[in-house]
Design a protein around this motif. Structure first.
Motif, PDB file in Angstrom:
ATOM      1  N   LEU A  63      38.832  65.167  40.318  1.00  0.00           N
ATOM      2  CA  LEU A  63      39.138  66.467  39.720  1.00  0.00           C
ATOM      3  C   LEU A  63      37.882  67.322  39.598  1.00  0.00           C
ATOM      4  CD1 LEU A  63      41.816  65.559  37.027  1.00  0.00           C
ATOM      5  CD2 LEU A  63      42.105  66.643  39.262  1.00  0.00           C
ATOM      6  N   THR A  64      36.785  66.687  39.202  1.00  0.00           N
ATOM      7  CA  THR A  64      35.530  67.432  39.081  1.00  0.00           C
ATOM      8  C   THR A  64      35.128  68.027  40.423  1.00  0.00           C
ATOM      9  OG1 THR A  64      34.922  65.754  37.488  1.00  0.00           O
ATOM     10  CG2 THR A  64      33.213  67.297  38.124  1.00  0.00           C
ATOM     11  N   CYS A  65      35.230  67.209  41.480  1.00  0.00           N
ATOM     12  CA  CYS A  65      34.891  67.698  42.813  1.00  0.00           C
ATOM     13  C   CYS A  65      35.820  68.843  43.209  1.00  0.00           C
ATOM     14  CB  CYS A  65      35.007  66.583  43.852  1.00  0.00           C
ATOM     15  SG  CYS A  65      33.735  65.339  43.672  1.00  0.00           S
ATOM     16  N   SER A  66      37.110  68.709  42.859  1.00  0.00           N
ATOM     17  CA  SER A  66      38.066  69.754  43.210  1.00  0.00           C
ATOM     18  C   SER A  66      37.693  71.067  42.534  1.00  0.00           C
ATOM     19  CB  SER A  66      39.474  69.351  42.790  1.00  0.00           C
ATOM     20  OG  SER A  66      39.790  68.115  43.365  1.00  0.00           O
ATOM     21  N   VAL A  67      37.295  70.976  41.256  1.00  0.00           N
ATOM     22  CA  VAL A  67      36.917  72.194  40.540  1.00  0.00           C
ATOM     23  C   VAL A  67      35.701  72.827  41.207  1.00  0.00           C
ATOM     24  CG1 VAL A  67      35.998  73.079  38.365  1.00  0.00           C
ATOM     25  CG2 VAL A  67      37.933  71.499  38.350  1.00  0.00           C
ATOM     26  N   SER A  68      34.729  72.001  41.603  1.00  0.00           N
ATOM     27  CA  SER A  68      33.562  72.544  42.306  1.00  0.00           C
ATOM     28  C   SER A  68      33.990  73.268  43.564  1.00  0.00           C
ATOM     29  CB  SER A  68      32.602  71.414  42.688  1.00  0.00           C
ATOM     30  OG  SER A  68      32.138  70.757  41.552  1.00  0.00           O
ATOM     31  N   MET A  69      34.896  72.644  44.322  1.00  0.00           N
ATOM     32  CA  MET A  69      35.341  73.265  45.558  1.00  0.00           C
ATOM     33  C   MET A  69      36.122  74.547  45.266  1.00  0.00           C
ATOM     34  SD  MET A  69      33.884  71.481  47.774  1.00  0.00           S
ATOM     35  CE  MET A  69      34.474  72.405  49.188  1.00  0.00           C
ATOM     36  N   THR A  70      36.863  74.563  44.138  1.00  0.00           N
ATOM     37  CA  THR A  70      37.603  75.768  43.766  1.00  0.00           C
ATOM     38  C   THR A  70      36.646  76.915  43.489  1.00  0.00           C
ATOM     39  OG1 THR A  70      39.227  74.341  42.713  1.00  0.00           O
ATOM     40  CG2 THR A  70      39.368  76.688  42.229  1.00  0.00           C
ATOM     41  N   ILE A  71      35.616  76.615  42.705  1.00  0.00           N
ATOM     42  CA  ILE A  71      34.645  77.665  42.373  1.00  0.00           C
ATOM     43  C   ILE A  71      34.040  78.217  43.654  1.00  0.00           C
ATOM     44  CG2 ILE A  71      32.432  78.138  41.239  1.00  0.00           C
ATOM     45  CD1 ILE A  71      33.187  75.945  39.208  1.00  0.00           C
ATOM     46  N   PHE A  72      33.664  77.313  44.536  1.00  0.00           N
ATOM     47  CA  PHE A  72      33.069  77.772  45.788  1.00  0.00           C
ATOM     48  C   PHE A  72      34.064  78.613  46.590  1.00  0.00           C
ATOM     49  CE2 PHE A  72      32.356  77.234  50.343  1.00  0.00           C
ATOM     50  CZ  PHE A  72      31.098  77.807  50.439  1.00  0.00           C
ATOM     51  N   LEU A 118      23.053  79.818  47.115  1.00  0.00           N
ATOM     52  CA  LEU A 118      22.482  78.993  46.054  1.00  0.00           C
ATOM     53  C   LEU A 118      23.581  78.292  45.264  1.00  0.00           C
ATOM     54  CD1 LEU A 118      19.615  81.304  44.746  1.00  0.00           C
ATOM     55  CD2 LEU A 118      19.438  79.249  46.159  1.00  0.00           C
ATOM     56  N   LEU A 119      24.608  79.075  44.891  1.00  0.00           N
ATOM     57  CA  LEU A 119      25.719  78.498  44.131  1.00  0.00           C
ATOM     58  C   LEU A 119      26.372  77.392  44.952  1.00  0.00           C
ATOM     59  CD1 LEU A 119      27.684  78.759  41.645  1.00  0.00           C
ATOM     60  CD2 LEU A 119      29.121  80.136  43.153  1.00  0.00           C
ATOM     61  N   GLY A 120      26.648  77.697  46.239  1.00  0.00           N
ATOM     62  CA  GLY A 120      27.269  76.715  47.121  1.00  0.00           C
ATOM     63  C   GLY A 120      26.418  75.468  47.214  1.00  0.00           C
ATOM     64  N   PHE A 121      25.120  75.638  47.384  1.00  0.00           N
ATOM     65  CA  PHE A 121      24.226  74.495  47.503  1.00  0.00           C
ATOM     66  C   PHE A 121      24.314  73.624  46.252  1.00  0.00           C
ATOM     67  CE2 PHE A 121      20.061  72.438  47.112  1.00  0.00           C
ATOM     68  CZ  PHE A 121      20.029  71.770  48.318  1.00  0.00           C
ATOM     69  N   ALA A 122      24.234  74.282  45.073  1.00  0.00           N
ATOM     70  CA  ALA A 122      24.297  73.524  43.821  1.00  0.00           C
ATOM     71  C   ALA A 122      25.627  72.776  43.705  1.00  0.00           C
ATOM     72  CB  ALA A 122      24.121  74.478  42.637  1.00  0.00           C
ATOM     73  N   LEU A 123      26.720  73.450  44.042  1.00  0.00           N
ATOM     74  CA  LEU A 123      28.034  72.806  43.934  1.00  0.00           C
ATOM     75  C   LEU A 123      28.141  71.640  44.906  1.00  0.00           C
ATOM     76  CD1 LEU A 123      30.276  75.985  43.625  1.00  0.00           C
ATOM     77  CD2 LEU A 123      29.871  74.280  41.849  1.00  0.00           C
TER      78      LEU A 123
END
Ligand code: ADP
Ligand code: MG
Lengths: 219, 298
Positions: free
Chosen positions: B27-36, B176-181
């Motif tokens: 779920l955490t990974c999914s949220v990261s991918m959603t933000i991206f 930068l955001l993408g890299f961090a995510l």
């Protein structure tokens, strides 16, 4: 098949578990490895399947020098060796079939061939009807026979069995011996570590005796 | 083929044994991918919009009054000869007046009171695509301004240019955001796979003892990592789509049409697949990291 020259090994303690062991086994030979508990039988077998590197001396198994074998070569060495471990090392959550199939899956055998061979080996060890039982549901004797089936299913050139009759009564021990004899008859070199006197008397074979890590007898 | 089904069977077993913790990781990974995905979605739409504006960037040259027909032709030819000019269209004073009337519609009445036409004739100069850059436009505009018969020149409004530079800052911010995510996703997958591996330490040892190579041991864990990445990609995309639906209902469509004829759009199929592929690659990377570490320890 197996040659040892002045092999010593230990577990980092003052007294080595094995010292200055030398002997050789021809292809197709059958030998018992005996001696009291703690004499070094298991340690010697572990050296033969490269689970332990000797501190000194040379070990040749099937043409490979195990004192210098590369880590990446060990899997291929082990595919020519079938080991019946003292504590079985079965995958308790998996079925008898899956446990016995493992060495064949590792070698990349096609599915049908895996099924054919596993079925015939399970019949040989008398577990044909238990193939879908999980290992943890088996009796001690059944686990032992599963371990043997897994050791021989790949038709290895060398079979190492560590106390394969440990938990069994004489009748069952006899059955296991017949089985190992049969593999030996087909051409495999067989080493059986045991302190079962009944077995040694019943089946007179070459016997290597260890005491305190030294080879004290070879008859 | 048998190999693959064997590995998939092992992967399935691993997944069945997966803990609540690994669900949480997913779920955490999914949220990261959603933000991206949401960021990329907004960025992509705004970029397409500015490109639509850019496409319409033209240089307008207003001509001095009472320029004769031969002079206009001469001027048109000279403008056409300038590098970067694609097309030149002459707008006469009458046409200019008509255009203004049409634009103003009902409120054009006050034009009737005029006794002469106050709008100058002009040349509408469209540019080759690769000259639609602020520096080139300015150069062309200055060249046109220096020609005889040209009164004044107007071009690519300043705020469009300013917006372009803001957009490139936003782009870097996106990287930068993408890299961090992505680092986060790799890290989480790597930890999850490491736990899955450690939970199977006994099985791994047995496989080693009966002659399994490292690769043979690792493949199902790689598949597990890829699946985890792909799943978070799909989930992330689905959540981003939900966001898209919610937002696009709230945006006035005419606003977008007015701004440049572009609609607020979701990712194309290729872009969506690309995002899932990216997430899968991150999953693979995570499992490669964790297994290199875990296998060195055993
Ligand atoms: N993993 C180990 N770590 C430390 N010492 C060990 C280990 N395994 C065996 N030993 C020691 O090595 C000696 C030989 O043990 P082992 O080879 O298991 O004997 P056997 O199999 O003949 O009973 C014993 O003294 C035992 O305590
Ligand atoms: Mg022992």
């Amino acid at each position: 098949m197996v040659q040892l020259f002045h092999v010593s090994a230990g577990y980092g303690k003052d007294t080595p578990a094995l010292s200055e062991i030398s002997f050789s086994l021809d292809k197709g030979e059958f030998a018992f490895l005996t001696g009291p508990s703690g004499a070094g039988k298991t340690t010697l077998l572990r050296i033969l399947y490269a689970a332990l590197r000797p501190a000194s001396g040379q070990v040749l198994v099937g043409g490979r020098n195990l004192a210098r074998i590369r880590q990446s070569e060990i899997p291929y060495l082990r595919r020519m060796i079938g080991v019946v471990f003292q504590d079985f090392h079965l995958l308790s959550r998996q079925t008898v079939f899956e446990n016995v199939a493992l060495p064949l899956e590792i070698r990349g055998f096609p599915k049908r061939e895996v099924h054919r061979r596993v079925a015939s080996i399970l019949k040989l060890v008398g577990l044909g009807h238990r193939s879908q039982a999980r290992a943890e549901q088996l009796s001690g004797g059944e686990q032992q026979r599963t371990a043997i089936a897994r050791a021989i299913v790949g038709e290895p050139a060398l079979v190492l069995a560590d106390e394969p009759t440990g938990n069994l009564d004489d009748a069952l021990a006899g059955e296991i011996m017949e089985l190992l004899d049969r593999i030996n008859f087909k051409g495999a070199t067989v080493v059986v570590a045991t302190h079962n006197r009944w077995l040694l008397q019943q089946y007179p074979r070459r016997t290597l005796t260890l005491e305190h890590g030294r080879l004290v007898g070879d008859t | 083929m048998d190999r693959l089904t064997y590995f998939l069977r092992r992967t399935t077993r691993q997944l069945r044994g997966a803990s609540a913790l690994s669900t949480l990781s997913l779920l955490t990974c999914s949220v990261s991918m959603t933000i991206f995905a949401v960021y990329a979605l907004l960025f992509g739409n705004v970029r397409d919009l500015t490109q639509a504006w850019n496409r319409r960037i033209e240089v307008h040259a207003f001509l001095v009054d009472r320029l004769g027909h031969p002079e206009v032709q001469e001027l048109t030819h000279r403008v056409e000869a300038l590098p970067g000019v694609r097309e030149v269209r002459y707008i006469s004073k009458d046409e200019a007046l008509r255009d203004v009337r049409r634009t103003l519609g009902d409120s054009a009445d006050f034009l009737e009171g005029l006794d002469s036409n106050p709008f100058p004739a002009s040349l509408e100069i469209s540019l080759e695509p690769r000259y639609r850059h602020p520096d080139h436009i300015r150069e062309i505009a200055e060249n046109v301004r220096s020609l005889p018969g040209v009164e004044d020149v107007e071009y690519g409004e300043a705020w469009v240019r300013k917006f372009a530079s803001i957009l490139s800052i936003v782009r870097v911010g996106g990287y930068l955001l993408g890299f961090a995510l992505f680092v986060g996703v790799v890290f989480i997958v790597s930890n999850t796979i490491r736990l899955s591996f450690l939970a199977r330490q006994e099985e791994v040892n047995v496989m080693r003892l009966v002659g399994a190579t490292n690769t043979f041991i690792k493949v199902p864990f790689y598949i597990e990592g890829i699946l985890m990445g792909a799943a978070s990609g799909v989930l992330g995309l689905a959540l981003a789509y939900a966001f898209y639906l919610a937002v696009s209902q709230r945006i006035d469509v005419s606003l977008f049409l007015l701004l440049g004829g572009e609609r607020f759009h979701f990712f194309s199929t290729a872009e969506s697949l690309g995002l899932i592929a990216l997430a899968s690659a991150l999953g693979l990377l995570g499992s490669v990291f964790s297994l290199t570490r875990a296998l060195r320890q055993t």
